[in-house]
Design a protein around this motif. Sequence first.
Motif, PDB file in Angstrom:
ATOM      1  N   LEU A 727       0.807  -1.198   0.044  1.00  0.00           N
ATOM      2  CA  LEU A 727      -0.003  -0.008  -0.084  1.00  0.00           C
ATOM      3  C   LEU A 727       0.886   1.346  -0.125  1.00  0.00           C
ATOM      4  CD1 LEU A 727      -2.669  -0.983   2.556  1.00  0.00           C
ATOM      5  CD2 LEU A 727      -3.060  -0.768   0.205  1.00  0.00           C
ATOM      6  N   ARG A 728       2.119   1.103   0.581  1.00  0.00           N
ATOM      7  CA  ARG A 728       2.958   2.528   0.562  1.00  0.00           C
ATOM      8  C   ARG A 728       3.576   2.622  -0.453  1.00  0.00           C
ATOM      9  NH1 ARG A 728       3.107   6.969   3.329  1.00  0.00           N
ATOM     10  NH2 ARG A 728       4.856   7.903   3.754  1.00  0.00           N
ATOM     11  N   TYR A 729       3.673   1.798  -1.294  1.00  0.00           N
ATOM     12  CA  TYR A 729       4.169   1.937  -2.878  1.00  0.00           C
ATOM     13  C   TYR A 729       3.319   2.907  -3.673  1.00  0.00           C
ATOM     14  CZ  TYR A 729       7.705  -2.133  -2.598  1.00  0.00           C
ATOM     15  OH  TYR A 729       8.733  -2.943  -2.326  1.00  0.00           O
ATOM     16  N   ASP A 731       2.058   5.286  -2.634  1.00  0.00           N
ATOM     17  CA  ASP A 731       1.945   6.804  -2.478  1.00  0.00           C
ATOM     18  C   ASP A 731       3.126   6.899  -1.335  1.00  0.00           C
ATOM     19  OD1 ASP A 731       1.297   9.365  -2.333  1.00  0.00           O
ATOM     20  OD2 ASP A 731      -0.607   9.281  -1.395  1.00  0.00           O
ATOM     21  N   PRO A 732       4.325   6.639  -1.792  1.00  0.00           N
ATOM     22  CA  PRO A 732       5.207   6.378  -0.655  1.00  0.00           C
ATOM     23  C   PRO A 732       5.904   7.408  -0.129  1.00  0.00           C
ATOM     24  CG  PRO A 732       6.228   6.372  -2.988  1.00  0.00           C
ATOM     25  CD  PRO A 732       4.870   6.327  -3.281  1.00  0.00           C
ATOM     26  N   LYS A 733       5.582   8.648  -0.501  1.00  0.00           N
ATOM     27  CA  LYS A 733       6.054   9.965   0.337  1.00  0.00           C
ATOM     28  C   LYS A 733       4.954  10.711   1.009  1.00  0.00           C
ATOM     29  CE  LYS A 733      10.021  10.264  -2.709  1.00  0.00           C
ATOM     30  NZ  LYS A 733       9.652   9.182  -3.761  1.00  0.00           N
ATOM     31  N   ASN A 734       3.747  10.143   0.834  1.00  0.00           N
ATOM     32  CA  ASN A 734       2.797  10.738   1.687  1.00  0.00           C
ATOM     33  C   ASN A 734       2.923  10.781   3.156  1.00  0.00           C
ATOM     34  OD1 ASN A 734       0.336  11.580   2.611  1.00  0.00           O
ATOM     35  ND2 ASN A 734      -0.750  10.419   1.125  1.00  0.00           N
ATOM     36  N   ASP A 735       2.913  12.129   3.632  1.00  0.00           N
ATOM     37  CA  ASP A 735       3.035  12.107   5.123  1.00  0.00           C
ATOM     38  C   ASP A 735       1.707  12.374   5.966  1.00  0.00           C
ATOM     39  OD1 ASP A 735       2.955  14.811   4.642  1.00  0.00           O
ATOM     40  OD2 ASP A 735       4.974  15.369   5.089  1.00  0.00           O
ATOM     41  N   LYS A 736       0.736  12.452   5.213  1.00  0.00           N
ATOM     42  CA  LYS A 736      -0.737  12.694   5.985  1.00  0.00           C
ATOM     43  C   LYS A 736      -1.377  11.485   6.284  1.00  0.00           C
ATOM     44  CE  LYS A 736      -0.812  17.586   5.264  1.00  0.00           C
ATOM     45  NZ  LYS A 736       0.646  17.305   4.784  1.00  0.00           N
ATOM     46  N   GLU A 737      -1.367  10.532   5.373  1.00  0.00           N
ATOM     47  CA  GLU A 737      -1.774   9.148   5.247  1.00  0.00           C
ATOM     48  C   GLU A 737      -0.859   8.055   4.664  1.00  0.00           C
ATOM     49  OE1 GLU A 737      -6.046   9.839   2.898  1.00  0.00           O
ATOM     50  OE2 GLU A 737      -4.353  11.107   2.161  1.00  0.00           O
ATOM     51  N   PHE A 738      -1.162   6.880   5.117  1.00  0.00           N
ATOM     52  CA  PHE A 738      -0.361   5.759   4.677  1.00  0.00           C
ATOM     53  C   PHE A 738      -0.277   5.852   3.047  1.00  0.00           C
ATOM     54  CE2 PHE A 738      -4.415   3.597   5.220  1.00  0.00           C
ATOM     55  CZ  PHE A 738      -4.473   2.668   4.143  1.00  0.00           C
ATOM     56  N   ALA A 739      -1.413   6.266   2.496  1.00  0.00           N
ATOM     57  CA  ALA A 739      -1.545   6.550   1.027  1.00  0.00           C
ATOM     58  C   ALA A 739      -3.000   7.048   0.946  1.00  0.00           C
ATOM     59  CB  ALA A 739      -1.516   5.140   0.299  1.00  0.00           C
ATOM     60  N   SER A 740      -2.826   8.006  -0.318  1.00  0.00           N
ATOM     61  CA  SER A 740      -4.146   8.838  -0.345  1.00  0.00           C
ATOM     62  C   SER A 740      -5.203   7.865  -0.914  1.00  0.00           C
ATOM     63  CB  SER A 740      -3.837   9.813  -1.421  1.00  0.00           C
ATOM     64  OG  SER A 740      -4.114   9.402  -2.699  1.00  0.00           O
ATOM     65  N   TRP A 747      -4.672   2.277  -7.792  1.00  0.00           N
ATOM     66  CA  TRP A 747      -3.600   1.202  -8.227  1.00  0.00           C
ATOM     67  C   TRP A 747      -4.169  -0.108  -7.610  1.00  0.00           C
ATOM     68  CZ3 TRP A 747       0.185   1.049 -11.372  1.00  0.00           C
ATOM     69  CH2 TRP A 747       0.694   2.348 -11.663  1.00  0.00           C
ATOM     70  N   MET A 748      -5.131  -0.234  -6.415  1.00  0.00           N
ATOM     71  CA  MET A 748      -5.351  -1.386  -5.856  1.00  0.00           C
ATOM     72  C   MET A 748      -6.364  -2.298  -6.842  1.00  0.00           C
ATOM     73  SD  MET A 748      -3.467  -2.088  -3.335  1.00  0.00           S
ATOM     74  CE  MET A 748      -4.145  -3.703  -2.601  1.00  0.00           C
ATOM     75  N   PRO A 749      -6.488  -3.418  -6.577  1.00  0.00           N
ATOM     76  CA  PRO A 749      -5.429  -4.422  -6.128  1.00  0.00           C
ATOM     77  C   PRO A 749      -4.180  -4.770  -6.827  1.00  0.00           C
ATOM     78  CG  PRO A 749      -7.245  -5.686  -7.286  1.00  0.00           C
ATOM     79  CD  PRO A 749      -7.337  -4.161  -7.338  1.00  0.00           C
ATOM     80  N   VAL A 750      -3.372  -5.264  -6.117  1.00  0.00           N
ATOM     81  CA  VAL A 750      -2.199  -5.954  -6.855  1.00  0.00           C
ATOM     82  C   VAL A 750      -2.643  -6.875  -8.080  1.00  0.00           C
ATOM     83  CG1 VAL A 750       0.082  -7.227  -6.551  1.00  0.00           C
ATOM     84  CG2 VAL A 750      -0.748  -5.423  -4.731  1.00  0.00           C
ATOM     85  N   ASP A 751      -2.243  -6.682  -9.293  1.00  0.00           N
ATOM     86  CA  ASP A 751      -2.511  -7.675  -9.893  1.00  0.00           C
ATOM     87  C   ASP A 751      -1.920  -8.944 -10.124  1.00  0.00           C
ATOM     88  OD1 ASP A 751      -4.379  -5.833 -11.860  1.00  0.00           O
ATOM     89  OD2 ASP A 751      -2.813  -4.622 -11.474  1.00  0.00           O
ATOM     90  N   LEU A 752      -0.576  -8.761  -9.869  1.00  0.00           N
ATOM     91  CA  LEU A 752       0.288 -10.136  -9.855  1.00  0.00           C
ATOM     92  C   LEU A 752       1.033 -10.050  -8.674  1.00  0.00           C
ATOM     93  CD1 LEU A 752       1.447 -12.818 -10.905  1.00  0.00           C
ATOM     94  CD2 LEU A 752       2.620 -11.237 -12.409  1.00  0.00           C
ATOM     95  N   TYR A 753       0.984 -10.915  -8.039  1.00  0.00           N
ATOM     96  CA  TYR A 753       2.050 -10.904  -6.684  1.00  0.00           C
ATOM     97  C   TYR A 753       2.698 -12.318  -6.482  1.00  0.00           C
ATOM     98  CZ  TYR A 753       3.585 -10.191  -1.739  1.00  0.00           C
ATOM     99  OH  TYR A 753       4.420  -9.864  -0.530  1.00  0.00           O
TER     100      TYR A 753
END
Length: 1028
Positions: A727-729, A731-740, A747-753
């Motif tokens: 989840l951080r990838y 929006d890795p630089k967001n300092d208000k939320e873990f991701a916007s 982006w979600m979900p991860v298409d291939l893990y």
Amino acid sequence: MKKYNCKKIEKKWQDRWDENGIYQADDFSKKKKYYCLIEFPYPSGTGLHVGHLRSHIAIDIVARKKRMSGYNVMYPIGWDAFGLPTENFAIKTKTHPKIVTKNNIKNYTHQIKSYGPSFDWSREINTTDPKYYKWTQWIFLKLFNSFYDEKLDKARPIEELRMPKKLDEFEKRKYTDSHRLAYKKEMAINWCPSCKIGLANEEVINSTCERCGAPAEKKIMKQWILKITKYADRLIKDLDTVDYLDKIKTQQVNWIGRSEGAIVKFPVILRRHNKESRANTQNDLNNGINTPTTPSQDGNSSLSARNDSPIIEVFTTRPDTLFGCTYVVLAPEHPLIKNLESGIENLEEVKEYIKESKNKSDLDRTDLAKEKSGVELKGIKAINPVNQEEIPIWIADYVLFSYGTGAIMAVPAHDERDFEFAKKFNIDIRQVVAPLFIDKGKNKIRKDKKNTKREVVDVIIKHWNKDEYFCLDWSKSKNDWKTFIFGGVEKGENIKEAAIREAKEESGYQNMRVVKKIGNEIRSRFFAAHKDVNRHDLKRNCVYIELIDNSYVKPKIEHVKNHNGIWLKREEVKNFINLEELKIYWDIFQSGEKPFTEEGIAINSGEFNGLTTFEFKKEITSWLEKNKLGKKAINYKLRDWVFSRQHYWGEPIPIVKCDKCGNVPLLEKDLPLKLPDVKNYEPTETGESPLANINKWVDVKCPKCKGKAKRETDTMPNWAGSSWYFLRYIDPKNDKEFASQNNIKYWMPVDLYNGGMEHTTLHLLYSRFWHKLLYDLNYVNTVEPYKMRRSHGMILAKDGQKMSKSRGNVVNPDEVIEKYGADTLRLYEMFMGPYGDAIPWNTTSLIGMNRFLERIWNMQKKIETQNFVSSPKKTHNIKQLLHQTIKKVTEDIDNLKFNTAISSLMILANEMEKGEEISLDYYSQFLILLSPFAPHIAEELWELREEKKSIHLQKWPRYNPELIKEKKITMIIQVNGKLRDQIKASADISEEEAKKLALESEKIKKWINRKEVRKIIFVKGRLVNIVA
RNA sequence: GCCGGGGUGGCGGAAUUGGUAGACGCGACGGACUUAAAAUCCGUUGAACUUAUACUUCGUGAGGGUUCGAGUCCCUCCCUCGGCACCA
């Protein structure tokens, strides 16, 4: 043109790609997004070995191909850097873990960049960065500040928890705390004495520490626990919505281990009727038994026990066998034992046993080979609630305290462990389930025929002087049975008498003796063709008879008209007999008594007799509920997640312990709670975290009452940071939320893990759990984080062993790249075998890939010396093959079948080489197809095309389906399924034409000879098969 | 013990999902080039029979079955790898 210098061109392009940032993903784009992910590496001091690269390269190929197919691809990378190895290394080398981590990451970055993966480095994350772990701590607080609403089946903020009335402040807090998804509890945890750290269940492998291999011990400690079991059902059910490899799904389902059954209450009576000694254990029972996952814990009050007698609660999946319960067993740790002490006559012996089992390691306790042990609690009895029978109570370490209620009802006739135990200690064995055999084949029950019930006896007869047995072959009759002698028990006869009578009548032998009865009751239902009726047979036993001599009277015809008697050797009997129930009897005759653990039909169960196991379970469960003696229950093998670690190098748990207010969470605004810098981070002997020694850090004011308080000193396990990193990838630089929210939605979900099988029951399960929590609290938009999960096979050392530093068989990618180049390494890793399989590394095979690249390089030379535009005539056969290759490579990459994709590229290259000239156009297309696999050489050769844009930004080629079709085929001519001739023919040859050609063939004529052609099979575009 | 994957040349492995078994690569053998070697290129390479790259037979862990036809489907068994394991 120069020689192929992989080192030079690889460095050149890696630098240039870095500068241009061509692999960076856009947040929001008109293109369709594609999020592919590998498990982010743990930067250890040992560096990467070739096995680690396999998944990176594979998913890189997918990413590159997707990018060229017009997707906005995110393929991120980061570091899972908290954890023990770093801490241990830091202690050993007296370097701060921060420095160790920094160095390792530097080294890893260098290594990773050297094989040219298309990671988006602009999104690089690091779990040990306070800016990152701020959000890990934040999620922990979400867990702490949530409860699970069973009715809505989701987590909710703790403020919404409805409190029972009339609670004082202290009770309110206790009630709230007991509902939090993160709670602290004193419990026996798995403890590694060598690492001096608590281990999660999942980190204990064969009772040893997963990391260092030391035998794990039990240690009682207060631990933070996450209630993952609340999500057990959803973690199973939602697997239906995702595309994981089947083996991953089954492994998760098995690990969660859901079983349905019932909780049954057994009242305890004390033989010495001493009122004072009778413990009132009702409260202790509710608090003490660790059944966090059983519904009985909630609303237990509805199940009030009879009178005030102590109650043993057991969990069983077979409540239908309750009438066969002849004793109950408590785990040695069971708290009830203490409450019963006053009634136990052999208390010394009992205490001794408890002490012994406490000292036993898990390894000893779970050793299946060892004999069962246990001690009866003399002087007290349990009452079987279904028949009021007094039965003994035992303690035994084959009952696990950690599963179910820590107590069982033992049914030796129908459970292997109980059977073994009962045999050893001479406890009653009572059959309550009879196997039921319903013929489903030829002798199926017929609706139009009469049903007859009777009692039947089977008779095994042994020869008077040989090890042979008298069997019947029924092939004369309409039944194709192969049996022993059997027959109905007549009125006034007992089984033995009936057995002797049948034996004499049907075998003719006269002189015999009954040796013993074998086995238990069995029912069977079938149609008896020789009598034209349906039969419902009841067999109480099989009778074993030995002949004394050969005195013989010819049997009457009526007894033997349907079958022939034959003598069979002992070893022949098993394969001869073809009725299941007789196989059971024979098996018991051969190897002794066994419990019957399958489903069947109820016997010796009072009013429930005759019910099938399935029906009985339902009926007895509602009977128990009606009579307040038990209830339906579901149990899981999955335990709650022990989340505390007593170490330095992990995320501090953001809690303050206040004497007045209890465990108080930090406020969001106070995150991150940074790890303090310390000199000494060695684990402590007391089991406390090294943080406990730092008074300056530990002593704080309570965020609530501002009074004196202390920080929690436990840290999180390294599964914490990896439970949400994808989840951080986003929006890795967001300092208000873990991701916007917008980024998440895009982006979600991860298409291939992609990840290793070893993470199936750990990381994969944990991260699915956290994601579901975030979903329940509306922070993410998908129920499941990963749409697709695939797994790479391990690369083994040449000797077929696992690669490991200690074995000294590790292949270092740096050396391979130095000698052969990154592209060769990449190709080999993908070519060596199916992606999902474990395959031994073989350096000599690697050379083939290098040759392949050299040949491609040399084709460029050939192009430079030939006419600039070659004539299609000289390359006419390539076009079709090229399009076939495009199809093959495209589909193979989509299915992660890289080995066959490369093989088809080789076939194309071989063909192009053979031609007089090489078409520039085809060669360019070929380079594009090659580029995901060998990005450097492809880019270098592409540059020579005087193309301005990188090859990796080109469009992925499409094939023309018309071009792919073969116009001429080699038609196979078979005679009786064997290849006898091949004829070149047009692909759409008609059936008649094909048959005509086939029959005209001289070779075929020879094979048919003068035989009659009975049939000709025609498979369009493939073959003709002549049946003669 | 239970669950899951697998067993194909000297080796890693292909095989359109029931239709030419052994693609592709490694290794090996033979040849070309070279003073020589390496590298490279060309040819051969499942086994048996054979002067033969002819013909034929055998051949996908073992045995049985279904089918015109089985590496592929069904049954029984053996071996192997991975996971779980006194889970009531």
